[in-house]
Write a protein that holds these residues in place. Sequence first.
Motif, PDB file in Angstrom:
ATOM      1  N   ASP A  97     -44.068 -64.240  27.406  1.00 56.69           N
ATOM      2  CA  ASP A  97     -44.949 -64.100  26.244  1.00 56.69           C
ATOM      3  C   ASP A  97     -45.214 -65.421  25.543  1.00 56.69           C
ATOM      4  OD1 ASP A  97     -44.929 -61.274  26.549  1.00 56.69           O
ATOM      5  OD2 ASP A  97     -43.055 -61.149  25.418  1.00 56.69           O
ATOM      6  N   LEU A  98     -44.285 -66.368  25.657  1.00 56.63           N
ATOM      7  CA  LEU A  98     -44.421 -67.631  24.945  1.00 56.63           C
ATOM      8  C   LEU A  98     -43.529 -68.670  25.616  1.00 56.63           C
ATOM      9  CD1 LEU A  98     -45.804 -68.750  22.280  1.00 56.63           C
ATOM     10  CD2 LEU A  98     -43.555 -68.474  21.217  1.00 56.63           C
ATOM     11  N   VAL A  99     -44.083 -69.829  25.928  1.00 52.67           N
ATOM     12  CA  VAL A  99     -43.305 -70.895  26.567  1.00 52.67           C
ATOM     13  C   VAL A  99     -43.399 -72.165  25.730  1.00 52.67           C
ATOM     14  CG1 VAL A  99     -43.024 -72.351  28.602  1.00 52.67           C
ATOM     15  CG2 VAL A  99     -43.567 -69.920  28.872  1.00 52.67           C
ATOM     16  N   LEU A 100     -42.253 -72.521  25.145  1.00 50.08           N
ATOM     17  CA  LEU A 100     -42.101 -73.806  24.468  1.00 50.08           C
ATOM     18  C   LEU A 100     -41.653 -74.825  25.508  1.00 50.08           C
ATOM     19  CD1 LEU A 100     -41.728 -71.543  22.280  1.00 50.08           C
ATOM     20  CD2 LEU A 100     -40.116 -73.066  21.148  1.00 50.08           C
ATOM     21  N   SER A 228     -50.861 -60.521  13.812  1.00 50.77           N
ATOM     22  CA  SER A 228     -52.027 -60.631  14.688  1.00 50.77           C
ATOM     23  C   SER A 228     -52.270 -62.067  15.114  1.00 50.77           C
ATOM     24  CB  SER A 228     -53.268 -60.060  13.997  1.00 50.77           C
ATOM     25  OG  SER A 228     -53.559 -60.766  12.810  1.00 50.77           O
ATOM     26  N   ARG A 229     -52.058 -63.018  14.211  1.00 51.90           N
ATOM     27  CA  ARG A 229     -52.271 -64.427  14.556  1.00 51.90           C
ATOM     28  C   ARG A 229     -51.278 -64.879  15.628  1.00 51.90           C
ATOM     29  NH1 ARG A 229     -53.156 -67.410   9.338  1.00 51.90           N
ATOM     30  NH2 ARG A 229     -55.289 -66.704   9.632  1.00 51.90           N
ATOM     31  N   THR A 230     -50.030 -64.452  15.497  1.00 52.51           N
ATOM     32  CA  THR A 230     -49.023 -64.816  16.491  1.00 52.51           C
ATOM     33  C   THR A 230     -49.362 -64.228  17.853  1.00 52.51           C
ATOM     34  OG1 THR A 230     -47.311 -64.859  14.776  1.00 52.51           O
ATOM     35  CG2 THR A 230     -46.568 -64.739  17.049  1.00 52.51           C
ATOM     36  N   LEU A 231     -49.678 -62.931  17.865  1.00 47.13           N
ATOM     37  CA  LEU A 231     -49.950 -62.266  19.141  1.00 47.13           C
ATOM     38  C   LEU A 231     -51.264 -62.741  19.757  1.00 47.13           C
ATOM     39  CD1 LEU A 231     -48.790 -58.604  18.368  1.00 47.13           C
ATOM     40  CD2 LEU A 231     -47.491 -60.480  19.414  1.00 47.13           C
ATOM     41  N   ASP A 232     -52.269 -62.971  18.928  1.00 46.74           N
ATOM     42  CA  ASP A 232     -53.543 -63.478  19.458  1.00 46.74           C
ATOM     43  C   ASP A 232     -53.352 -64.821  20.153  1.00 46.74           C
ATOM     44  OD1 ASP A 232     -55.221 -61.390  18.746  1.00 46.74           O
ATOM     45  OD2 ASP A 232     -55.751 -62.252  16.807  1.00 46.74           O
ATOM     46  N   PHE A 233     -52.547 -65.677  19.538  1.00 45.34           N
ATOM     47  CA  PHE A 233     -52.297 -66.986  20.149  1.00 45.34           C
ATOM     48  C   PHE A 233     -51.685 -66.809  21.537  1.00 45.34           C
ATOM     49  CE2 PHE A 233     -49.266 -70.374  21.157  1.00 45.34           C
ATOM     50  CZ  PHE A 233     -50.104 -71.481  21.153  1.00 45.34           C
ATOM     51  N   ALA A 234     -50.638 -65.996  21.638  1.00 40.40           N
ATOM     52  CA  ALA A 234     -49.957 -65.808  22.917  1.00 40.40           C
ATOM     53  C   ALA A 234     -50.881 -65.171  23.952  1.00 40.40           C
ATOM     54  CB  ALA A 234     -48.709 -64.953  22.722  1.00 40.40           C
ATOM     55  N   LEU A 235     -51.668 -64.206  23.530  1.00 41.01           N
ATOM     56  CA  LEU A 235     -52.577 -63.538  24.463  1.00 41.01           C
ATOM     57  C   LEU A 235     -53.630 -64.504  24.980  1.00 41.01           C
ATOM     58  CD1 LEU A 235     -53.236 -60.788  25.745  1.00 41.01           C
ATOM     59  CD2 LEU A 235     -54.774 -60.372  23.819  1.00 41.01           C
ATOM     60  N   GLY A 238     -52.832 -66.823  27.812  1.00 39.25           N
ATOM     61  CA  GLY A 238     -52.755 -66.301  29.176  1.00 39.25           C
ATOM     62  C   GLY A 238     -51.503 -65.514  29.488  1.00 39.25           C
ATOM     63  N   HIS A 239     -50.982 -64.777  28.492  1.00 40.22           N
ATOM     64  CA  HIS A 239     -49.777 -63.966  28.681  1.00 40.22           C
ATOM     65  C   HIS A 239     -50.140 -62.486  28.524  1.00 40.22           C
ATOM     66  CE1 HIS A 239     -47.333 -67.582  28.706  1.00 40.22           C
ATOM     67  NE2 HIS A 239     -47.939 -67.977  27.604  1.00 40.22           N
ATOM     68  N   PRO A 240     -50.489 -61.820  29.612  1.00 40.19           N
ATOM     69  CA  PRO A 240     -51.034 -60.452  29.519  1.00 40.19           C
ATOM     70  C   PRO A 240     -50.070 -59.414  28.962  1.00 40.19           C
ATOM     71  CG  PRO A 240     -50.638 -61.073  31.816  1.00 40.19           C
ATOM     72  CD  PRO A 240     -50.481 -62.314  31.003  1.00 40.19           C
ATOM     73  N   HIS A 241     -48.749 -59.642  29.093  1.00 39.66           N
ATOM     74  CA  HIS A 241     -47.799 -58.652  28.580  1.00 39.66           C
ATOM     75  C   HIS A 241     -47.935 -58.462  27.070  1.00 39.66           C
ATOM     76  CE1 HIS A 241     -43.751 -57.428  27.026  1.00 39.66           C
ATOM     77  NE2 HIS A 241     -43.972 -56.471  27.896  1.00 39.66           N
ATOM     78  N   VAL A 242     -48.504 -59.442  26.389  1.00 41.88           N
ATOM     79  CA  VAL A 242     -48.642 -59.360  24.927  1.00 41.88           C
ATOM     80  C   VAL A 242     -49.497 -58.160  24.519  1.00 41.88           C
ATOM     81  CG1 VAL A 242     -49.526 -60.589  22.883  1.00 41.88           C
ATOM     82  CG2 VAL A 242     -48.261 -61.826  24.651  1.00 41.88           C
ATOM     83  N   GLU A 243     -50.345 -57.683  25.419  1.00 43.19           N
ATOM     84  CA  GLU A 243     -51.145 -56.482  25.129  1.00 43.19           C
ATOM     85  C   GLU A 243     -50.256 -55.312  24.729  1.00 43.19           C
ATOM     86  OE1 GLU A 243     -54.213 -55.900  24.788  1.00 43.19           O
ATOM     87  OE2 GLU A 243     -55.421 -57.302  25.972  1.00 43.19           O
ATOM     88  N   THR A 244     -49.053 -55.229  25.281  1.00 40.05           N
ATOM     89  CA  THR A 244     -48.174 -54.089  24.982  1.00 40.05           C
ATOM     90  C   THR A 244     -47.767 -54.088  23.511  1.00 40.05           C
ATOM     91  OG1 THR A 244     -46.107 -55.250  25.554  1.00 40.05           O
ATOM     92  CG2 THR A 244     -47.268 -54.117  27.328  1.00 40.05           C
ATOM     93  N   TYR A 245     -47.663 -55.253  22.902  1.00 39.57           N
ATOM     94  CA  TYR A 245     -47.294 -55.302  21.489  1.00 39.57           C
ATOM     95  C   TYR A 245     -48.440 -54.810  20.612  1.00 39.57           C
ATOM     96  CZ  TYR A 245     -43.772 -58.376  23.516  1.00 39.57           C
ATOM     97  OH  TYR A 245     -42.770 -58.896  24.292  1.00 39.57           O
ATOM     98  N   PHE A 246     -49.673 -55.115  21.005  1.00 38.90           N
ATOM     99  CA  PHE A 246     -50.813 -54.588  20.267  1.00 38.90           C
ATOM    100  C   PHE A 246     -50.849 -53.066  20.351  1.00 38.90           C
ATOM    101  CE2 PHE A 246     -52.589 -58.944  20.788  1.00 38.90           C
ATOM    102  CZ  PHE A 246     -52.947 -59.175  19.467  1.00 38.90           C
ATOM    103  N   ARG A 247     -50.544 -52.509  21.532  1.00 44.89           N
ATOM    104  CA  ARG A 247     -50.523 -51.054  21.681  1.00 44.89           C
ATOM    105  C   ARG A 247     -49.423 -50.443  20.820  1.00 44.89           C
ATOM    106  NH1 ARG A 247     -51.857 -52.388  27.133  1.00 44.89           N
ATOM    107  NH2 ARG A 247     -49.712 -52.168  27.853  1.00 44.89           N
TER     108      ARG A 247
END
Length: 253
Positions: A97-100, A228-235, A238-247
């Motif tokens: 979901d996020l790579v530092l 929403s800002r955090t999840l939008d950034f990750a999505l 290019g991290h498709p799993h982030v869609e599950t958090y929106f759901r």
Amino acid sequence: MIEKLIADLHSHTLASTHAYSTIYENTLTAREKGLKILAMTDHGPQLADSADILHFKNSVKAIPDTVNGVIVLKGMEANFLPGGKTDCPPRVYRSLDLVLCGFHRGAMESQDRDANTDIVLKAIQSGSIDVVAHPGDPNYPKDLEAIVRCAAEYGVAIEINAASGAGSRVGSNEFCLETARLCKKYHTTVSVGSDSHFMSNIGNLRHAIDIINEAGIPEELIINTSVSRTLDFALHRGHPHVETYFRYLENQL
């Protein structure tokens, strides 16, 4: 002025064996401090005391989307390597979901300023990292302006690390403030993390918030200011799993 953030986007668990808490313990503290999101970003496998790559590949399947009512982003704090490479393979990058990514002793020794800068620029341009971790670390000198400008161009966030200069990476403060001012100048996205290695430090973001406010960074550049800002950034990185958090969030409404 920023007073509070809803996400801590840099934390460690027992999987980094120089850290001392579990995901469950970390999320308990996150909930107590009013956080909505916690990113689990254990060190990449290049470090001797880090987890095997399988740990990261399995995290999305094994860890629930929420623990103790807190959204848990499955991530990694990867290591910069020579040539601008990292120890997070492309297939793993996309699944997380996020790579530092940061410089760490044990993964790569510091080069000169130009070499360090070139490594970071190439990693940003490669699309293999989302956040440049603790760029103000004085142990790895670099051209901060070139890095912040490049990050803005490629949509990569620059971290203001709450531990830098406040117990870790002594001598970071002036470079963290310089970095923050450059982020404002170039309208570069900013990420904030505690870099916690024990549960009580989860959500301790005050030092970073003070730097952000001193530099005058506007709220819209900081991804920790809303769910929403955090999840939008990750999505959008290019991290498709982030869609599950929106759901999940839609089901809570």
